[in-house]
Write a protein that holds these residues in place. Structure first.
Motif, short mmCIF file in Angstrom:
data_model
loop_
_atom_site.label_atom_id
_atom_site.label_comp_id
_atom_site.label_asym_id
_atom_site.label_seq_id
_atom_site.Cartn_x
_atom_site.Cartn_y
_atom_site.Cartn_z
N ASP A 58 0.87 -1.18 0.00
CA ASP A 58 0.00 0.00 0.00
C ASP A 58 0.90 1.23 0.00
OD1 ASP A 58 -2.04 1.88 0.36
OD2 ASP A 58 -2.08 1.58 2.53
N TYR A 59 0.90 1.98 -1.09
CA TYR A 59 1.76 3.15 -1.25
C TYR A 59 1.01 4.41 -0.82
CZ TYR A 59 4.76 0.06 -3.89
OH TYR A 59 5.58 -0.97 -4.26
N PHE A 60 1.71 5.31 -0.16
CA PHE A 60 1.12 6.57 0.28
C PHE A 60 2.00 7.73 -0.17
CE2 PHE A 60 0.89 10.03 3.45
CZ PHE A 60 -0.44 10.39 3.28
N LEU A 61 1.36 8.73 -0.78
CA LEU A 61 2.07 9.93 -1.22
C LEU A 61 1.59 11.10 -0.37
CD1 LEU A 61 1.80 9.48 -5.10
CD2 LEU A 61 3.63 8.72 -3.58
N LEU A 62 2.48 11.72 0.37
CA LEU A 62 2.13 12.88 1.19
C LEU A 62 1.96 14.12 0.33
CD1 LEU A 62 1.75 14.04 4.06
CD2 LEU A 62 4.21 14.49 4.10
N ARG A 63 2.85 14.30 -0.61
CA ARG A 63 2.80 15.41 -1.57
C ARG A 63 2.92 14.81 -2.97
NH1 ARG A 63 6.12 17.31 2.69
NH2 ARG A 63 5.09 19.01 3.79
N PRO A 64 1.81 14.31 -3.52
CA PRO A 64 1.85 13.53 -4.76
C PRO A 64 2.64 14.15 -5.91
CG PRO A 64 -0.34 13.46 -3.83
CD PRO A 64 0.45 14.45 -3.01
N GLU A 65 2.44 15.43 -6.19
CA GLU A 65 3.13 16.04 -7.33
C GLU A 65 4.64 16.08 -7.11
OE1 GLU A 65 1.75 16.59 -10.28
OE2 GLU A 65 -0.04 15.76 -9.32
N GLU A 75 6.44 14.15 -5.07
CA GLU A 75 6.99 12.79 -5.03
C GLU A 75 7.04 12.16 -6.41
OE1 GLU A 75 4.88 10.92 -1.69
OE2 GLU A 75 5.14 12.85 -0.67
N LYS A 76 6.07 12.45 -7.25
CA LYS A 76 6.12 11.94 -8.62
C LYS A 76 7.26 12.60 -9.39
CE LYS A 76 1.25 10.73 -8.90
NZ LYS A 76 -0.08 11.10 -9.38
N THR A 77 7.46 13.90 -9.18
CA THR A 77 8.54 14.61 -9.86
C THR A 77 9.90 14.03 -9.49
OG1 THR A 77 7.26 16.65 -9.95
CG2 THR A 77 9.65 16.87 -10.13
N GLU A 81 4.71 22.80 -2.18
CA GLU A 81 5.26 23.05 -3.51
C GLU A 81 6.67 22.49 -3.64
OE1 GLU A 81 3.70 25.78 -1.74
OE2 GLU A 81 1.91 25.04 -2.75
N GLY A 82 7.20 21.91 -2.55
CA GLY A 82 8.53 21.32 -2.59
C GLY A 82 9.65 22.29 -2.24
N ASN A 83 9.29 23.47 -1.76
CA ASN A 83 10.30 24.46 -1.40
C ASN A 83 10.73 24.28 0.06
OD1 ASN A 83 10.15 25.83 -3.94
ND2 ASN A 83 8.20 26.68 -3.25
#
Length: 174
Positions: A49-56, A58-60, A84-86
């Motif tokens: 079961d995969y979980f993405l906290l900040r999907p965009e 983490e995909k980047t 936003e990843g900053n």
């Protein structure tokens, strides 16, 4: 020449078996539970079961923030960043540490866990003396007991503004 062909064939065979066995582990498995009464068959879902906290973000960057497999959860290193990843709290070690734990808490809650379920905590920092100065904060996080783990001084993290990264392993009994 023949030895090289056999060696190449052997390596290819081992690789094929390894890949095949890895793929099979993602399928549900049947487990037989022995009891004093008649044997009972239990289906154990071993699908990760995969979980993405900040999907965009983490995909980047190409990672999942957490993966649960059975009772085990592996949580990627949390850093002090916004959605936003900053980087956030630039230059403020204590606040970056608190931001890491806040993100980790969100992931733990997603899986119905708390810091009491953590069995391994690995800390990576570019400033070990600062970490040691603020390490006492961890007593506010781990109320029952501290997990195992390592504290590692590193040359750099993903972005130069990051001073600390914390990854966890969790064991949660159902």
């Amino acid at each position: 020449m023949k030895t090289t062909k056999f060696l190449t064939l052997g390596i290819a065979l081992v690789a094929a078996i390894s890949i095949s066995s890895c793929n099979e582990k993602t399928k549900a498995e049947t487990t037989t539970v022995e009891k004093s009464e008649p044997t009972e068959t239990v289906i154990v879902d071993e699908t990760p079961d995969y979980f993405l906290l900040r999907p965009e973000i983490e995909k980047t960057y190409g990672y999942s923030h957490a993966v649960k497999n059975g009772n085990n959860i592996k949580i990627s290193g949390a850093v002090s960043m916004n959605d936003e990843g900053n980087p956030t709290a630039v230059g403020d070690f204590e606040q970056q540490m608190k931001n890491c734990y806040a993100d980790l808490d969100k992931i733990l809650k997603h899986y119905g866990c708390t810091f009491d379920d953590v069995v391994v905590e690995n800390v990576f920092t570019t400033d070990m003396p600062k970490f040691l100065e603020f390490a006492g904060y961890r007593a506010e996080i781990y109320k029952k007991q501290f997990p195992t783990g390592s504290w590692l001084g590193v040359k750099e993290l993903a972005l130069p503004e990051f001073l600390i990264e914390i990854e966890l392993e969790v064991y949660k009994t159902e």
